[in-house]
Design an enzyme around this catalytic site. Structure first.
Site, PDB file in Angstrom:
ATOM      1  N   ARG A 151       0.834  -1.204   0.000  1.00 53.09           N
ATOM      2  CA  ARG A 151       0.000   0.000   0.000  1.00 53.09           C
ATOM      3  C   ARG A 151       0.866   1.250   0.000  1.00 53.09           C
ATOM      4  O   ARG A 151       0.613   2.202  -0.757  1.00 53.09           O
ATOM      5  CB  ARG A 151      -0.935  -0.025   1.218  1.00 53.09           C
ATOM      6  CG  ARG A 151      -1.808   1.198   1.359  1.00 53.09           C
ATOM      7  CD  ARG A 151      -2.825   1.039   2.480  1.00 53.09           C
ATOM      8  NE  ARG A 151      -2.208   0.794   3.784  1.00 53.09           N
ATOM      9  CZ  ARG A 151      -2.903   0.636   4.924  1.00 53.09           C
ATOM     10  NH1 ARG A 151      -4.227   0.678   4.895  1.00 53.09           N
ATOM     11  NH2 ARG A 151      -2.288   0.415   6.066  1.00 53.09           N
ATOM     12  N   TYR A 203       4.337   5.693  12.848  1.00 50.69           N
ATOM     13  CA  TYR A 203       4.737   4.618  13.754  1.00 50.69           C
ATOM     14  C   TYR A 203       6.232   4.319  13.615  1.00 50.69           C
ATOM     15  O   TYR A 203       6.792   4.387  12.514  1.00 50.69           O
ATOM     16  CB  TYR A 203       3.970   3.334  13.433  1.00 50.69           C
ATOM     17  CG  TYR A 203       2.569   3.255  14.004  1.00 50.69           C
ATOM     18  CD1 TYR A 203       2.078   4.221  14.873  1.00 50.69           C
ATOM     19  CD2 TYR A 203       1.745   2.196  13.669  1.00 50.69           C
ATOM     20  CE1 TYR A 203       0.804   4.134  15.389  1.00 50.69           C
ATOM     21  CE2 TYR A 203       0.456   2.091  14.182  1.00 50.69           C
ATOM     22  CZ  TYR A 203      -0.003   3.062  15.038  1.00 50.69           C
ATOM     23  OH  TYR A 203      -1.269   2.976  15.559  1.00 50.69           O
ATOM     24  N   GLU A 316     -11.444  -4.228  17.947  1.00 51.33           N
ATOM     25  CA  GLU A 316     -11.312  -2.964  17.221  1.00 51.33           C
ATOM     26  C   GLU A 316     -12.714  -2.466  16.890  1.00 51.33           C
ATOM     27  O   GLU A 316     -13.628  -3.275  16.678  1.00 51.33           O
ATOM     28  CB  GLU A 316     -10.497  -3.191  15.949  1.00 51.33           C
ATOM     29  CG  GLU A 316     -10.270  -1.969  15.075  1.00 51.33           C
ATOM     30  CD  GLU A 316      -9.286  -2.259  13.952  1.00 51.33           C
ATOM     31  OE1 GLU A 316      -8.146  -2.677  14.256  1.00 51.33           O
ATOM     32  OE2 GLU A 316      -9.656  -2.089  12.779  1.00 51.33           O
TER      33      GLU A 316
END
Length: 323
Positions: A151, A203, A316
């Protein structure tokens, strides 16, 4: 950001069963089920996840004419100001998940490039066997990390891409295939990040060679209200998983992250149009169900069984908020 001169261009209904026939003004019928079936209608999106509770179907409709069809591997339905597109990658191609993901995202990026004035604001990524190869080397061969790389290979090609990232969810499914479906709009919306969390695209290296390419939420303003499209949100504070091994505390931390996003998007008075809770297994749902019912008493909740992208996360939540 000034509201555009059009009202909200869709209606969203949640149903227990999919209608046998889709009306002329249907944009998407998202069906969650343990097994998927072949369907030639490009508006039907089949998500291979078991439903543990709640409405399994989302029906997105509009008042405008809907044009639908196929472009290469992409099936799509396009209204006057909102569209859906989906792309499914079979398991054989996913033997090289980075390359397969990059190819899928390149197709979707080109699809939007052919539509001047349209913006990619939300994506859902359902990844078969998401933790495969997690034990190899330092973990970078894990299928999820390879998906993230593929991605990033595509989205990072555009300068300043981190300021235009869509909201997103990535959940593991059974089997080997990859399903990506996306929401597009005639406006880009406003990217919202969470001060309680490091932005996903920032991150540190411990989570993989590249950071995940998504925003925490996007806000879309219409003449008659606003949408807050919230990414899959979990018990992450800073960049670390909070409360590993304790599903109930993770649930409460997740809800606090959602409250922070609501505040940062300009109001506490958002109402939930759609809420999905993903749990790693049915036993986790059984353990947190009383707390969910007490903390979200008025919410019509769809509970789905699927792997969370980090092995130490039990659950989640994603939500579409409106006001």
């Amino acid at each position: 950001m000034s509201p555009p001169p059009i009202p909200r261009p869709y209606r969203l209904r949640t149903l227990t069963q999919a209608p046998p026939r889709l009306g002329d003004h249907t944009l998407a019928c998202v069906v969650h089920a343990a097994a998927i079936t072949a369907d030639e209608d490009p508006r039907r999106i089949h998500v291979p996840l078991p439903v543990l509770s709640g409405p399994a179907v989302e029906l997105w409709e509009t008042d405008s004419a809907v044009h639908c069809g196929h472009e290469g591997r992409i099936a799509y339905a396009q209204g006057a100001a909102i569209l859906f597109a989906q792309l499914r990658v079979d398991g054989s191609a996913m033997r090289d998940p980075r390359r397969a993901t990059a190819a899928a995202y390149a197709e979707l990026t080109a699809f939007f490039a052919r539509r001047r004035g349209w913006h990619w604001v939300r994506s859902w990524n359902y990844i078969g066997d998401i933790h495969r190869n997690a034990e190899r080397g330092n973990g970078d061969e894990e299928r999820y990390r390879q998906f993230v790389l593929g991605r990033h290979d595509v989205l990072s090609a555009e300068p300043g891409f981190e300021a235009r990232l869509p909201a997103a969810t990535a959940i593991g499914t059974g089997g080997d295939a990859l399903l990506v479906y996306v929401l597009g709009a005639r406006q880009p919306g406003l990217q919202i990040e969470n001060p309680r969390q490091v932005s996903a695209f920032r991150y540190p290296r411990q989570y993989g060679p590249r950071s995940p390419s998504f925003s925490r939420a996007r806000r879309l303003d219409w003449a008659n209200g606003a949408d807050l499209i919230v990414s899959g949100t979990a018990s992450v504070v800073g960049h670390e998983t909070a409360h590993p091994g304790d599903a109930e505390r993770q649930l409460r931390e997740t809800l606090e992250n959602l409250r922070q996003l609501r505040r940062d998007a300009g109001a506490d008075t958002w109402g939930a149009a759609s809420t999905k809770l993903f749990v790693r297994d049915a036993a986790i749902w059984a353990s947190v169900q009383p707390t969910v019912r007490s903390l979200l008493p008025a919410t019509e909740l769809c509970v789905l069984e699927g792997e969370i992208c980090r092995a130490d996360l039990a659950l989640e939540i994603e939500v579409l908020l409106q006001r």
